[in-house]
Motif scaffolding. Structure first.
Motif, PDB file in Angstrom:
ATOM      1  N   VAL A  23     -72.074 -63.123 -34.547  1.00  0.00           N
ATOM      2  CA  VAL A  23     -71.434 -63.751 -33.381  1.00  0.00           C
ATOM      3  C   VAL A  23     -71.087 -65.202 -33.687  1.00  0.00           C
ATOM      4  O   VAL A  23     -69.985 -65.688 -33.372  1.00  0.00           O
ATOM      5  CB  VAL A  23     -72.373 -63.672 -32.156  1.00  0.00           C
ATOM      6  CG1 VAL A  23     -71.759 -64.365 -30.960  1.00  0.00           C
ATOM      7  CG2 VAL A  23     -72.692 -62.232 -31.830  1.00  0.00           C
ATOM      8  N   LEU A  24     -72.016 -65.864 -34.333  1.00  0.00           N
ATOM      9  CA  LEU A  24     -71.818 -67.275 -34.707  1.00  0.00           C
ATOM     10  C   LEU A  24     -70.581 -67.419 -35.593  1.00  0.00           C
ATOM     11  O   LEU A  24     -69.727 -68.297 -35.370  1.00  0.00           O
ATOM     12  CB  LEU A  24     -73.072 -67.744 -35.456  1.00  0.00           C
ATOM     13  CG  LEU A  24     -73.170 -69.206 -35.849  1.00  0.00           C
ATOM     14  CD1 LEU A  24     -73.336 -70.070 -34.624  1.00  0.00           C
ATOM     15  CD2 LEU A  24     -74.339 -69.417 -36.800  1.00  0.00           C
ATOM     16  N   ILE A  25     -70.461 -66.543 -36.571  1.00  0.00           N
ATOM     17  CA  ILE A  25     -69.337 -66.612 -37.518  1.00  0.00           C
ATOM     18  C   ILE A  25     -68.017 -66.311 -36.794  1.00  0.00           C
ATOM     19  O   ILE A  25     -66.998 -66.985 -37.012  1.00  0.00           O
ATOM     20  CB  ILE A  25     -69.579 -65.640 -38.689  1.00  0.00           C
ATOM     21  CG1 ILE A  25     -70.771 -66.137 -39.513  1.00  0.00           C
ATOM     22  CG2 ILE A  25     -68.331 -65.507 -39.563  1.00  0.00           C
ATOM     23  CD1 ILE A  25     -71.270 -65.157 -40.537  1.00  0.00           C
ATOM     24  N   ILE A  26     -68.037 -65.299 -35.909  1.00  0.00           N
ATOM     25  CA  ILE A  26     -66.802 -64.935 -35.190  1.00  0.00           C
ATOM     26  C   ILE A  26     -66.312 -66.105 -34.329  1.00  0.00           C
ATOM     27  O   ILE A  26     -65.124 -66.435 -34.319  1.00  0.00           O
ATOM     28  CB  ILE A  26     -67.050 -63.680 -34.311  1.00  0.00           C
ATOM     29  CG1 ILE A  26     -67.228 -62.456 -35.202  1.00  0.00           C
ATOM     30  CG2 ILE A  26     -65.896 -63.453 -33.339  1.00  0.00           C
ATOM     31  CD1 ILE A  26     -67.752 -61.244 -34.471  1.00  0.00           C
ATOM     32  N   ILE A  27     -67.245 -66.749 -33.630  1.00  0.00           N
ATOM     33  CA  ILE A  27     -66.830 -67.865 -32.766  1.00  0.00           C
ATOM     34  C   ILE A  27     -66.347 -69.054 -33.605  1.00  0.00           C
ATOM     35  O   ILE A  27     -65.374 -69.727 -33.248  1.00  0.00           O
ATOM     36  CB  ILE A  27     -67.984 -68.260 -31.822  1.00  0.00           C
ATOM     37  CG1 ILE A  27     -68.200 -67.129 -30.820  1.00  0.00           C
ATOM     38  CG2 ILE A  27     -67.685 -69.560 -31.081  1.00  0.00           C
ATOM     39  CD1 ILE A  27     -69.311 -67.329 -29.853  1.00  0.00           C
ATOM     40  N   PHE A  28     -66.993 -69.276 -34.736  1.00  0.00           N
ATOM     41  CA  PHE A  28     -66.540 -70.366 -35.611  1.00  0.00           C
ATOM     42  C   PHE A  28     -65.119 -70.087 -36.126  1.00  0.00           C
ATOM     43  O   PHE A  28     -64.256 -70.982 -36.097  1.00  0.00           O
ATOM     44  CB  PHE A  28     -67.509 -70.517 -36.788  1.00  0.00           C
ATOM     45  CG  PHE A  28     -67.079 -71.568 -37.772  1.00  0.00           C
ATOM     46  CD1 PHE A  28     -67.252 -72.915 -37.481  1.00  0.00           C
ATOM     47  CD2 PHE A  28     -66.466 -71.215 -38.965  1.00  0.00           C
ATOM     48  CE1 PHE A  28     -66.841 -73.889 -38.383  1.00  0.00           C
ATOM     49  CE2 PHE A  28     -66.050 -72.184 -39.868  1.00  0.00           C
ATOM     50  CZ  PHE A  28     -66.237 -73.521 -39.576  1.00  0.00           C
ATOM     51  N   ILE A  29     -64.852 -68.850 -36.565  1.00  0.00           N
ATOM     52  CA  ILE A  29     -63.509 -68.495 -37.059  1.00  0.00           C
ATOM     53  C   ILE A  29     -62.480 -68.618 -35.928  1.00  0.00           C
ATOM     54  O   ILE A  29     -61.353 -69.100 -36.124  1.00  0.00           O
ATOM     55  CB  ILE A  29     -63.519 -67.066 -37.648  1.00  0.00           C
ATOM     56  CG1 ILE A  29     -64.351 -67.053 -38.936  1.00  0.00           C
ATOM     57  CG2 ILE A  29     -62.102 -66.570 -37.931  1.00  0.00           C
ATOM     58  CD1 ILE A  29     -64.606 -65.668 -39.495  1.00  0.00           C
ATOM     59  N   THR A  30     -62.889 -68.192 -34.720  1.00  0.00           N
ATOM     60  CA  THR A  30     -61.988 -68.324 -33.566  1.00  0.00           C
ATOM     61  C   THR A  30     -61.643 -69.788 -33.306  1.00  0.00           C
ATOM     62  O   THR A  30     -60.482 -70.133 -33.022  1.00  0.00           O
ATOM     63  CB  THR A  30     -62.655 -67.727 -32.309  1.00  0.00           C
ATOM     64  OG1 THR A  30     -63.033 -66.383 -32.577  1.00  0.00           O
ATOM     65  CG2 THR A  30     -61.710 -67.759 -31.121  1.00  0.00           C
ATOM     66  N   ALA A  31     -62.643 -70.663 -33.412  1.00  0.00           N
ATOM     67  CA  ALA A  31     -62.401 -72.103 -33.190  1.00  0.00           C
ATOM     68  C   ALA A  31     -61.415 -72.637 -34.227  1.00  0.00           C
ATOM     69  O   ALA A  31     -60.498 -73.400 -33.889  1.00  0.00           O
ATOM     70  CB  ALA A  31     -63.725 -72.861 -33.264  1.00  0.00           C
ATOM     71  N   VAL A  32     -61.583 -72.224 -35.478  1.00  0.00           N
ATOM     72  CA  VAL A  32     -60.671 -72.685 -36.541  1.00  0.00           C
ATOM     73  C   VAL A  32     -59.251 -72.159 -36.277  1.00  0.00           C
ATOM     74  O   VAL A  32     -58.265 -72.893 -36.405  1.00  0.00           O
ATOM     75  CB  VAL A  32     -61.185 -72.224 -37.920  1.00  0.00           C
ATOM     76  CG1 VAL A  32     -60.157 -72.536 -39.009  1.00  0.00           C
ATOM     77  CG2 VAL A  32     -62.518 -72.894 -38.235  1.00  0.00           C
ATOM     78  N   ALA A  33     -59.151 -70.887 -35.854  1.00  0.00           N
ATOM     79  CA  ALA A  33     -57.832 -70.298 -35.570  1.00  0.00           C
ATOM     80  C   ALA A  33     -57.156 -71.033 -34.408  1.00  0.00           C
ATOM     81  O   ALA A  33     -55.949 -71.326 -34.457  1.00  0.00           O
ATOM     82  CB  ALA A  33     -57.992 -68.816 -35.240  1.00  0.00           C
ATOM     83  N   ALA A  34     -57.945 -71.331 -33.353  1.00  0.00           N
ATOM     84  CA  ALA A  34     -57.386 -72.060 -32.202  1.00  0.00           C
ATOM     85  C   ALA A  34     -56.909 -73.443 -32.634  1.00  0.00           C
ATOM     86  O   ALA A  34     -55.845 -73.907 -32.220  1.00  0.00           O
ATOM     87  CB  ALA A  34     -58.447 -72.180 -31.106  1.00  0.00           C
ATOM     88  N   LEU A  35     -57.693 -74.091 -33.488  1.00  0.00           N
ATOM     89  CA  LEU A  35     -57.324 -75.423 -33.969  1.00  0.00           C
ATOM     90  C   LEU A  35     -56.026 -75.378 -34.779  1.00  0.00           C
ATOM     91  O   LEU A  35     -55.124 -76.203 -34.597  1.00  0.00           O
ATOM     92  CB  LEU A  35     -58.468 -75.971 -34.831  1.00  0.00           C
ATOM     93  CG  LEU A  35     -58.367 -77.425 -35.274  1.00  0.00           C
ATOM     94  CD1 LEU A  35     -58.358 -78.362 -34.076  1.00  0.00           C
ATOM     95  CD2 LEU A  35     -59.539 -77.776 -36.186  1.00  0.00           C
ATOM     96  N   PHE A  36     -55.907 -74.387 -35.658  1.00  0.00           N
ATOM     97  CA  PHE A  36     -54.725 -74.293 -36.527  1.00  0.00           C
ATOM     98  C   PHE A  36     -53.477 -73.843 -35.760  1.00  0.00           C
ATOM     99  O   PHE A  36     -52.361 -74.085 -36.220  1.00  0.00           O
ATOM    100  CB  PHE A  36     -55.000 -73.363 -37.710  1.00  0.00           C
ATOM    101  CG  PHE A  36     -55.592 -74.105 -38.872  1.00  0.00           C
ATOM    102  CD1 PHE A  36     -54.793 -74.564 -39.907  1.00  0.00           C
ATOM    103  CD2 PHE A  36     -56.944 -74.383 -38.916  1.00  0.00           C
ATOM    104  CE1 PHE A  36     -55.333 -75.279 -40.963  1.00  0.00           C
ATOM    105  CE2 PHE A  36     -57.508 -75.100 -39.967  1.00  0.00           C
ATOM    106  CZ  PHE A  36     -56.699 -75.549 -40.997  1.00  0.00           C
ATOM    107  N   SER A  37     -53.670 -73.214 -34.601  1.00  0.00           N
ATOM    108  CA  SER A  37     -52.488 -72.872 -33.802  1.00  0.00           C
ATOM    109  C   SER A  37     -51.762 -74.154 -33.383  1.00  0.00           C
ATOM    110  O   SER A  37     -50.532 -74.179 -33.284  1.00  0.00           O
ATOM    111  CB  SER A  37     -52.892 -72.058 -32.570  1.00  0.00           C
ATOM    112  OG  SER A  37     -53.614 -72.867 -31.662  1.00  0.00           O
ATOM    113  N   GLY A  38     -52.529 -75.223 -33.165  1.00  0.00           N
ATOM    114  CA  GLY A  38     -51.922 -76.510 -32.827  1.00  0.00           C
ATOM    115  C   GLY A  38     -51.261 -77.150 -34.030  1.00  0.00           C
ATOM    116  O   GLY A  38     -50.197 -77.766 -33.909  1.00  0.00           O
TER     117      GLY A  38
END
Length: 459
Positions: A3-18
């Motif tokens: 879960v920790l890894i999935i949320i971290f990857i999601t945060a990186v993906a959200a950041l890179f969308s910007g």
């Protein structure tokens, strides 16, 4: 740890969308990632991660608190489209930072070691310093960021000094080895001093008076959705870490710190509720209300039993739901009126009745009125503590009584004026109405059938 890894990857993906100028999709990416993480939290942990058990373990309690935090974050992200409408150019950073902060919270749910505890607290806190000041042109927001950073720096200093003394005595950072040392060496004063310093550091993090100091300023100055995140997800994370450290690591020297805790509870309940009564601004009143709830929560340290972690989870979830109900109303009023005084809410029920009802039910739940989830949460914690410390429970009941007065002031401002102060043609978004109905139903259903909480979160 999945879960920790999935949320971290999601945060990186959200950041890179910007980064690729697609920040408008960051909220949807974040919600999608959180839904996957929520599903994965019900699956057994991969065998591969068992090698890290000495530092981090995704056990039953970690899974429960992780699910609660993900659900609350999801609800807050549904409010983000309207709440962050003034931040369209850097939405991706805001969602990414909230997810990074949530990652720190999940580290705190499963830490087995004081090094992991320290890392979790810093990962939780550092994004919040930026988020508090994310309204760059607002002086109060800038002030909130600086004050939150200074509070965090003080707390980190106390925490590191405490950890150093505990390690110097016990010779280990492992939580369970520290527990054994505390049981076998209850008279070691250096160890006890380390425990008290860590208690003070974590009291800073959860805003337990008198360590709350600038918390109302931070809550009032931060963008309102970030304030709601601090009042809910951050409180869940920090308080569980506090509970775990004191109830496991220092259970052998409980007599050395439990009286300090009792004094802090009395100060918190008296100060926060009296100050809440004196406020004329709804957001600041909710800030003091948030501090007062830490006082109720801290009663969990008295009369500890096998259900304590469950009672804590239920209270924190009920409080988070109530916070969302009130804060979504406040976000709407703040956008329309550019202020959050009681007067700004005058006649809200006539123009936006669903939103006003959600805020009212949220505040009644915070006050602990029967048939709401907040009542069941308080009842469970008070029932646990009453055999050990009836006096503190009496103080908490009196505190709840005082809190009803300041919640009723805002409810009366919304429902009882003859004329509404809302003359705008702008209507509340459909998402907010759906969320308001969801929150009201959840608060009442969990208040009448509290066992549903255990079923919904896989206990």
């Amino acid at each position: 740890m999945s879960v920790l890894i999935i949320i971290f990857i999601t945060a990186v993906a959200a950041l890179f969308s910007g980064v690729f100028d697609q920040g408008k999709f960051s909220r949807y990416i974040s919600i999608f990632g959180l839904l996957i993480a929520f599903y994965v939290s019900f699956l057994p942990e991969l065998e591969f991660f068992s090698q890290y058990k000495a530092m981090y373990e995704f056990g039953a309690n970690a899974a429960l608190f992780t699910r609660i935090s993900i659900v609350v974050t999801l609800l807050l992200f549904f409010l983000g489209g309207f709440a962050f409408s003034n931040h369209r150019s850097h939405q991706s950073e805001l969602y990414a930072l909230m997810l990074f902060s949530l990652t720190g919270g999940i580290v705190l749910f499963g830490f087995q070691n004081l090094v992991t505890l320290f890392l979790g607290i810093e990962i939780l806190s550092i994004p919040l310093y930026v988020l508090a000041g994310s309204s760059k042109t607002n002086l109060r927001s800038n002030e909130a960021s600086v004050k939150y950073f200074l509070m965090g720096a003080f707390a980190t200093g106390f925490l590191l000094f405490g950890i150093a003394l505990v390690y110097g005595s016990a010779g280990s950072f492992d939580l369970y080895q520290i527990h054994e040392y505390s049981v076998n060496n209850p008279k070691n004063y250096m160890f006890a001093a380390g425990a008290v310093l860590m208690l003070c550091a974590l009291a800073f993090k959860v805003s337990l008076a008198p360590f709350h100091m600038w918390s109302p300023d931070v809550y009032q100055g931060s963008p309102s959705l970030i304030t709601a995140f601090m009042m809910s997800v951050v409180k869940i994370s920090a308080f569980f870490a506090f509970f775990k450290v004191m109830s496991i690591g220092f259970s052998g020297i409980t007599a050395g710190w439990i009286n300090i805790m009792g004094v802090l509870i009395i100060i918190t309940l008296f100060l926060a509720n009296v100050m809440g009564l004196a406020q004329s601004n709804a957001k600041r009143m909710l800030a003091y209300s948030s501090v007062s709830h830490v006082g109720y929560l801290a009663l969990i340290f008295f009369g500890l039993n096998n259900l304590s972690a469950y009672n804590l989870a239920f209270y924190l979830f009920a409080y988070s739901l109530a916070t969302i109900g009130v804060m979504m109303c406040l976000i709407w009023v703040e956008k329309i009126k550019r202020e959050t005084s009681y007067n700004a809410f005058r006649g809200l029920a006539q123009s936006e009745p669903i939103l006003a009802v959600a805020a009212a039910v949220g505040m009644l739940s915070m006050a602990g009125i029967p048939l709401t989830a907040g009542f069941m949460g308080k009842f469970a914690i008070f029932a646990q503590a009453i055999e050990d410390t009836p006096f503190l429970v009496l103080v908490a009941v009196l505190g709840s009584g005082i809190s009803i007065a300041y919640y009723l002031r805002l409810i009366m401002a919304m429902f009882f004026p003859k004329e509404s102060s809302f003359n705008t043609a702008e209507r509340v978004p459909l998402t907010y109405n759906i969320m308001a109905v969801t929150v009201v139903i959840a608060l009442i259903v969990f208040g009448i059938f509290p066992d549903l909480f255990a079923r919904q979160f896989g206990i």
